[in-house]
Design a protein around this motif. Sequence first.
Motif, PDB file in Angstrom:
ATOM      1  N   GLU A  50       0.797  -1.267  -0.079  1.00  0.00           N
ATOM      2  CA  GLU A  50      -0.069   0.014  -0.053  1.00  0.00           C
ATOM      3  C   GLU A  50       0.873   1.230  -0.041  1.00  0.00           C
ATOM      4  OE1 GLU A  50      -3.088   0.257  -0.360  1.00  0.00           O
ATOM      5  OE2 GLU A  50      -3.314  -2.060  -0.572  1.00  0.00           O
ATOM      6  N   GLY A  51       2.085   1.269   0.359  1.00  0.00           N
ATOM      7  CA  GLY A  51       3.121   2.359   0.352  1.00  0.00           C
ATOM      8  C   GLY A  51       3.972   2.622  -1.012  1.00  0.00           C
ATOM      9  N   TYR A  52       3.314   1.955  -2.243  1.00  0.00           N
ATOM     10  CA  TYR A  52       4.068   1.847  -3.312  1.00  0.00           C
ATOM     11  C   TYR A  52       4.385   3.263  -4.043  1.00  0.00           C
ATOM     12  CZ  TYR A  52      -0.398   2.736  -6.060  1.00  0.00           C
ATOM     13  OH  TYR A  52      -1.564   3.102  -6.592  1.00  0.00           O
ATOM     14  N   ARG A  53       3.594   4.009  -3.552  1.00  0.00           N
ATOM     15  CA  ARG A  53       3.789   5.353  -4.306  1.00  0.00           C
ATOM     16  C   ARG A  53       4.781   6.362  -3.613  1.00  0.00           C
ATOM     17  NH1 ARG A  53      -2.617   7.771  -4.578  1.00  0.00           N
ATOM     18  NH2 ARG A  53      -3.140   6.218  -6.245  1.00  0.00           N
ATOM     19  N   GLU A  54       4.818   6.201  -2.200  1.00  0.00           N
ATOM     20  CA  GLU A  54       6.019   7.109  -1.595  1.00  0.00           C
ATOM     21  C   GLU A  54       7.027   6.353  -1.028  1.00  0.00           C
ATOM     22  OE1 GLU A  54       1.739   8.557  -0.961  1.00  0.00           O
ATOM     23  OE2 GLU A  54       2.707   6.892  -0.466  1.00  0.00           O
ATOM     24  N   LEU A  55       6.904   5.182  -0.847  1.00  0.00           N
ATOM     25  CA  LEU A  55       8.132   4.184  -0.296  1.00  0.00           C
ATOM     26  C   LEU A  55       9.439   4.422  -1.041  1.00  0.00           C
ATOM     27  CD1 LEU A  55       8.740   2.582   2.135  1.00  0.00           C
ATOM     28  CD2 LEU A  55       8.052   0.642   0.783  1.00  0.00           C
ATOM     29  N   PRO A  56       9.467   4.624  -2.302  1.00  0.00           N
ATOM     30  CA  PRO A  56      10.618   4.896  -3.206  1.00  0.00           C
ATOM     31  C   PRO A  56      11.228   6.055  -2.693  1.00  0.00           C
ATOM     32  CG  PRO A  56       9.087   3.810  -4.757  1.00  0.00           C
ATOM     33  CD  PRO A  56       8.435   4.338  -3.372  1.00  0.00           C
ATOM     34  N   PHE A  57      10.655   7.321  -2.589  1.00  0.00           N
ATOM     35  CA  PHE A  57      11.022   8.364  -2.126  1.00  0.00           C
ATOM     36  C   PHE A  57      11.460   8.293  -0.666  1.00  0.00           C
ATOM     37  CE2 PHE A  57       7.852   9.483  -5.345  1.00  0.00           C
ATOM     38  CZ  PHE A  57       8.475  10.262  -6.240  1.00  0.00           C
ATOM     39  N   VAL A  58      10.828   7.794   0.157  1.00  0.00           N
ATOM     40  CA  VAL A  58      11.346   7.471   1.489  1.00  0.00           C
ATOM     41  C   VAL A  58      12.759   6.816   1.481  1.00  0.00           C
ATOM     42  CG1 VAL A  58      11.028   6.231   3.775  1.00  0.00           C
ATOM     43  CG2 VAL A  58       8.893   7.316   2.536  1.00  0.00           C
ATOM     44  N   PHE A  59      13.031   5.747   1.065  1.00  0.00           N
ATOM     45  CA  PHE A  59      14.423   4.973   0.866  1.00  0.00           C
ATOM     46  C   PHE A  59      15.228   5.930   0.322  1.00  0.00           C
ATOM     47  CE2 PHE A  59      13.343   0.515   1.630  1.00  0.00           C
ATOM     48  CZ  PHE A  59      12.827   0.543   2.544  1.00  0.00           C
ATOM     49  N   ALA A  60      14.772   6.852  -0.699  1.00  0.00           N
ATOM     50  CA  ALA A  60      15.481   7.708  -1.611  1.00  0.00           C
ATOM     51  C   ALA A  60      16.162   8.827  -0.435  1.00  0.00           C
ATOM     52  CB  ALA A  60      15.031   8.298  -2.621  1.00  0.00           C
ATOM     53  N   GLY A  61      15.322   9.401   0.352  1.00  0.00           N
ATOM     54  CA  GLY A  61      15.617  10.274   1.270  1.00  0.00           C
ATOM     55  C   GLY A  61      16.734   9.477   2.628  1.00  0.00           C
ATOM     56  N   LEU A 108      11.554  12.172   6.058  1.00  0.00           N
ATOM     57  CA  LEU A 108      10.512  12.374   6.876  1.00  0.00           C
ATOM     58  C   LEU A 108       9.045  12.715   6.184  1.00  0.00           C
ATOM     59  CD1 LEU A 108      12.600  14.122   9.545  1.00  0.00           C
ATOM     60  CD2 LEU A 108      11.785  11.662   9.575  1.00  0.00           C
ATOM     61  N   GLY A 109       9.228  13.576   5.280  1.00  0.00           N
ATOM     62  CA  GLY A 109       8.035  14.140   4.449  1.00  0.00           C
ATOM     63  C   GLY A 109       7.451  13.161   3.777  1.00  0.00           C
ATOM     64  N   ALA A 110       8.166  12.354   3.303  1.00  0.00           N
ATOM     65  CA  ALA A 110       7.355  11.174   2.321  1.00  0.00           C
ATOM     66  C   ALA A 110       6.884  10.281   3.228  1.00  0.00           C
ATOM     67  CB  ALA A 110       8.454  10.786   1.259  1.00  0.00           C
ATOM     68  N   PHE A 111       7.722   9.933   4.155  1.00  0.00           N
ATOM     69  CA  PHE A 111       6.926   8.920   5.167  1.00  0.00           C
ATOM     70  C   PHE A 111       5.729   9.132   5.812  1.00  0.00           C
ATOM     71  CE2 PHE A 111       7.059   6.036   9.173  1.00  0.00           C
ATOM     72  CZ  PHE A 111       7.088   4.966   8.505  1.00  0.00           C
ATOM     73  N   GLN A 112       5.510  10.532   6.208  1.00  0.00           N
ATOM     74  CA  GLN A 112       4.486  10.904   6.810  1.00  0.00           C
ATOM     75  C   GLN A 112       3.283  11.193   5.903  1.00  0.00           C
ATOM     76  OE1 GLN A 112       3.722  11.542   9.952  1.00  0.00           O
ATOM     77  NE2 GLN A 112       5.783  10.875  10.494  1.00  0.00           N
ATOM     78  N   ALA A 113       3.374  11.427   4.700  1.00  0.00           N
ATOM     79  CA  ALA A 113       2.620  11.531   3.364  1.00  0.00           C
ATOM     80  C   ALA A 113       2.089  10.040   3.304  1.00  0.00           C
ATOM     81  CB  ALA A 113       3.090  12.025   2.262  1.00  0.00           C
ATOM     82  N   MET A 114       3.017   9.045   3.089  1.00  0.00           N
ATOM     83  CA  MET A 114       2.482   7.760   3.148  1.00  0.00           C
ATOM     84  C   MET A 114       1.800   7.119   3.997  1.00  0.00           C
ATOM     85  SD  MET A 114       5.019   4.510   2.522  1.00  0.00           S
ATOM     86  CE  MET A 114       5.536   4.244   4.499  1.00  0.00           C
ATOM     87  N   LYS A 115       1.941   7.305   5.272  1.00  0.00           N
ATOM     88  CA  LYS A 115       1.070   7.027   6.442  1.00  0.00           C
ATOM     89  C   LYS A 115      -0.382   7.425   6.343  1.00  0.00           C
ATOM     90  CE  LYS A 115       3.753   7.782   9.878  1.00  0.00           C
ATOM     91  NZ  LYS A 115       4.243   7.895  11.057  1.00  0.00           N
ATOM     92  N   ARG A 116      -0.337   8.764   5.960  1.00  0.00           N
ATOM     93  CA  ARG A 116      -1.741   9.619   6.015  1.00  0.00           C
ATOM     94  C   ARG A 116      -2.502   8.723   4.730  1.00  0.00           C
ATOM     95  NH1 ARG A 116       1.177  14.129   6.802  1.00  0.00           N
ATOM     96  NH2 ARG A 116       1.307  14.620   4.565  1.00  0.00           N
ATOM     97  N   ARG A 117      -1.964   8.420   3.573  1.00  0.00           N
ATOM     98  CA  ARG A 117      -2.790   8.087   2.453  1.00  0.00           C
ATOM     99  C   ARG A 117      -3.169   6.495   2.386  1.00  0.00           C
ATOM    100  NH1 ARG A 117      -1.572   4.926  -1.627  1.00  0.00           N
ATOM    101  NH2 ARG A 117       0.478   4.509  -0.996  1.00  0.00           N
ATOM    102  N   MET A 118      -2.078   5.596   3.434  1.00  0.00           N
ATOM    103  CA  MET A 118      -2.458   4.331   3.506  1.00  0.00           C
ATOM    104  C   MET A 118      -3.568   3.724   4.383  1.00  0.00           C
ATOM    105  SD  MET A 118       1.578   2.990   3.953  1.00  0.00           S
ATOM    106  CE  MET A 118       1.055   1.405   4.370  1.00  0.00           C
ATOM    107  N   GLY A 119      -4.195   4.439   5.184  1.00  0.00           N
ATOM    108  CA  GLY A 119      -5.350   4.329   6.054  1.00  0.00           C
ATOM    109  C   GLY A 119      -5.097   2.989   6.764  1.00  0.00           C
ATOM    110  N   LEU A 120      -5.890   2.199   6.535  1.00  0.00           N
ATOM    111  CA  LEU A 120      -5.765   0.920   7.843  1.00  0.00           C
ATOM    112  C   LEU A 120      -4.291   0.583   7.562  1.00  0.00           C
ATOM    113  CD1 LEU A 120      -7.176  -1.090   9.737  1.00  0.00           C
ATOM    114  CD2 LEU A 120      -7.771  -2.522   7.819  1.00  0.00           C
TER     115      LEU A 120
END
Length: 227
Positions: A85-96, A130-142
């Motif tokens: 479910e984190g497929y959109r932001e996780l690459p940015f999290v790992f890049a950062g 930090l920014g991408a991880f917070q955005a990922m958690k908000r979008r992922m929901g459950l």
Amino acid sequence: MHDLGRPSRFLNMLRVFKPTSPMSVGSWVLCGYAPLALAAAATDVAGRYRPVGSAATAGAAVLGPAVATYTAVLLSDTAVPSWHEGYRELPFVFAGSAASSAAGLALVAVPVGEAGPARRMAVLGAALELGAFQAMKRRMGLAAEPFEEGRPHRLLRAAEALTAGGAALALVSSRVRDRRLAAAAGAALLTGSAALRFGVFHAGVASAEDPRYTVVPQRERLRGRDR
């Protein structure tokens, strides 16, 4: 390579190149990046063969972003709920995370007067992570719940504190020019990056062990189709 049982089995991954497989692409990227990075470092230390070193550095720089993010793509391509479910932001999290940890290593190893680029990369990498991880958690929901519970939560909170603190210390070290402060910033960034990876890993395991994270989203998607 550990999951393959025997490291020699890694060579089997190089028998074909499959663009649709993150594992296949990642194997080839690693095989290209590792010798280039080694050649760049060796020529720099030896002070010889500068043109070869420059070419190797350029090649490693081209492949570097793929090396930093392919593991995130690999995780997202699985059926594990909190990874997929984190497929959109996780690459940015790992890049950062990769950028901040690379900067952290440079802050530990490089003289303070020459660490300006590392300090800037530390701040930018930490902000992206930090920014991408917070955005990922908000979008992922459950599916984001495992990130907020138990061992993953503790690791990820530590990662946030270490990464933010390391970036702040890196900024301060640019004014104070204290070698120990720069080393502390680098150590914090390196430790924070490791804590992030372990936190994401354990959150994925927790989500796979609880069928609720698979069943509930499936039911919600089915209800959405019926409307």
